[in-house]
Design an enzyme around this catalytic site. Structure first.
Site, PDB file in Angstrom:
ATOM      1  CE  LYS A   1      14.764  48.797  12.996  1.00 47.14           C
ATOM      2  NZ  LYS A   1      15.527  49.003  12.043  1.00 47.14           N
TER       3      LYS A   1
ATOM      4  CG  HIS B   1      19.394  44.706   7.646  1.00 45.88           C
ATOM      5  ND1 HIS B   1      18.751  44.241   5.910  1.00 45.88           N
ATOM      6  CD2 HIS B   1      18.390  45.955   7.925  1.00 45.88           C
ATOM      7  CE1 HIS B   1      17.738  44.030   6.791  1.00 45.88           C
ATOM      8  NE2 HIS B   1      17.147  45.866   6.852  1.00 45.88           N
TER       9      HIS B   1
HETATM   10  O1  GKR Z   1      11.853  44.765  11.028  1.00 40.32           O
HETATM   11  O2  GKR Z   1      10.824  46.333  11.407  1.00 40.32           O
HETATM   12  C1  GKR Z   1      11.435  45.816  10.547  1.00 40.32           C
HETATM   13  C2  GKR Z   1      12.455  46.599  10.605  1.00 40.32           C
HETATM   14  O3  GKR Z   1      13.167  48.279  10.899  1.00 40.32           O
HETATM   15  C3  GKR Z   1      13.552  46.566   9.562  1.00 40.32           C
HETATM   16  O4  GKR Z   1      12.090  46.320   8.081  1.00 40.32           O
HETATM   17  C4  GKR Z   1      14.360  46.920   9.061  1.00 40.32           C
HETATM   18  O5  GKR Z   1      15.011  47.055   8.120  1.00 40.32           O
HETATM   19  O6  GKR Z   1      15.896  45.751  10.491  1.00 40.32           O
HETATM   20  C5  GKR Z   1      16.061  46.465   9.599  1.00 40.32           C
HETATM   21  C6  GKR Z   1      16.544  47.560  10.117  1.00 40.32           C
HETATM   22  O7  GKR Z   1      18.100  47.078  10.538  1.00 40.32           O
HETATM   23  O8  GKR Z   1      16.978  48.639   9.452  1.00 40.32           O
HETATM   24 MG    MG Z   2      18.488  49.235  10.359  1.00 39.42          MG
END
Ligand code: GKR
Ligand code: MG
Length: 425
Positions: A195, A323
């Site tokens: 991420k 996702h």
């Molecule tokens: O868990 O912070 C997180 C992610 O940024 C999530 O909110 C996203 O929806 O996992 C996600 C993504 O793949 O964009």
């Molecule tokens: Mg994403």
């Protein structure tokens, strides 16, 4: 068969201080648990992201579904469509639409119920399993120290392995590599997603290169800056990572910008942000904004909608991945059943589950072996909810002081004045 009761339980699950483009995860992630009970006493379960707006929408819906036949999913869809209010995905990394989530929660719970009634796994109701094991990817985050929750989750210096890594800070490439090694050692994942969108792009590029160095060429790697980079930044970073990424997820915002980046690079682009609903598909085709769509039954509207998306991907040459957001075992089971029955799901699925592991509400949590979950043999979703654990997580919800996910406010607690910017670098 008739629906006799629908119970909606908001829960809060300890969540570590994970960083993303929108800020910082709060000490608890919110989820909504839906139980649909048939007149003959069979219970079906669903789980979606929490928050008071989704809860209000669910409650409004639930009372109108009492008496409906859970097999009649088209009728249930019609009831939901008549109630649905316009809502928008929003600019955050996660999808904020309440109504598609509601639709998903109800449909998943109905499938669980039907599967139990006919004593077949949900995958059989979706056409039958094409794989018995569903592979998932390691999901890395830059993070501060801590493992989530306010009370009783302080630093445990005797922890080792993944338990220690889950608490440890990861704020640079070395921290990310250490986190990856612990997560892969614990769960056996065979691919890795980082991420991004939390730090300067060069730190994130360096982290991917450090992962490549640490894991060699056989470990597929993905980077997801959650659309916070400018087009020129994304192209420059993509060129540095040429030949290194399995896919490059939402480097920029919107289908048009994604298409520009896609044309400039050989690496396939993937999305769970610019193409997230059936209404987005014509634009996706026109612009050629991504090569891979990350499906998500929570925000595409359930299992049947996800299989329709899979068919679109097969016809129009899109790859298909999956996702996730912070989730518990009901969602993990639903993802597993759906993935098992989706022939063209050709990438390891995302999961946040290791960040929540140890706090699940299942009697017997699903376990990763060699990075995969074996399709449960039991009917329905193949899981049993532990009502005591559910009640404990509900108590946490009542006391956590959160009513919607808000990563920006959480970030402001440690960096006063910090603001989310849809495009930052
Ligand atoms: O868990 O912070 C997180 C992610 O940024 C999530 O909110 C996203 O929806 O996992 C996600 C993504 O793949 O964009
Ligand atoms: Mg994403």
């Amino acid at each position: 068969m008739r629906i006799r009761d629908i119970h909606i339980t908001p829960v809060a699950v300890p969540d570590p201080p994970l960083l993303n483009a929108a800020g910082l995860h709060a000490p608890y992630a919110l989820r909504l648990i839906v139980e649909i009970v048939s007149a003959d006493g069979i219970a079906g379960w669903g789980e979606i992201p929490g928050g008071e707006s989704a809860r209000a929408a669910l409650e409004h819906t639930a009372e109108r579904l009492i008496g409906c036949d859970p097999w009649q999913l088209n009728t249930i869809d019609a009831v939901l469509s008549a109630l649905a209010q316009p809502d928008e995905r929003g600019a955050n990394p996660w999808d904020q639409r309440a109504w598609v989530h509601v639709k998903s929660a109800i449909e998943v719970a109905c499938y669980d119920l039907i599967g139990k009634a006919v004593e077949r796994p949900v995958a059989d109701l979706l056409g039958g399993a094409v794989r018995e094991r569903v592979p998932f990817a390691a999901y890395l985050f830059f993070k501060h120290a801590g493992a989530g929750g306010v009370h009783g989750f302080g630093r445990d210096d005797s922890a080792s392995g993944w338990a220690a890594a889950r608490q440890a800070p990861a704020l640079d490439p070395a921290g990310i590599v250490a986190q990856a090694k612990a997560m892969v050692a614990q769960y056996g994942f065979k691919s890795i997603k980082l991420k991004g969108g939390a730090f300067e792009p060069q730190v994130e590029v360096a982290s991917i290169l450090a992962l490549r160095e640490a894991f060699g060429n056989d470990m597929p790697l993905r980077l997801d800056p959650n659309a916070i980079w400018r087009v020129d930044t994304a192209i420059a970073a993509g060129k540095q990572l040429a030949g290194v990424l399995e896919y490059y997820e939402d480097p920029v915002r919107g289908q048009e910008n994604m298409a520009i980046v896609a044309r400039a690079l050989d690496t396939p682009l993937a999305t769970n942000m610019c193409t997230t609903s059936f209404a987005d598909l014509p634009g996706s085709l026109r612009q050629q904004s991504e090569a891979i769509i990350l499906s998500d039954h929570h925000f595409w509207g359930g299992f049947r909608a996800s299989l329709q998306l899979a068919r679109f991907c097969a016809v129009f040459g899109r790859g298909l991945s999956m996702h996730s957001n912070s989730h518990l075992g009901i969602s993990l089971a639903a993802m597993t059943q759906l993935a098992a029955a989706t022939p063209n799901l050709n990438f390891d699925c995302d999961t946040h589950y290791p960040w929540q592991d140890g706090h699940d509400l299942l009697t017997q949590p699903l376990a990763f072996e060699e990075g995969a979950i074996a399709l449960p043999a039991a009917p329905g979703l193949g899981i049993e909810v532990d009502r005591e654990k559910l009640a404990q997580l509900h108590q946490k919800y009542l006391h956590c002081g959160l009513s919607e996910r808000d990563d920006e406010s959480e970030m402001q607690k440690i960096q006063p004045g910090w603001r989310f910017q849809p495009t930052r670098w």
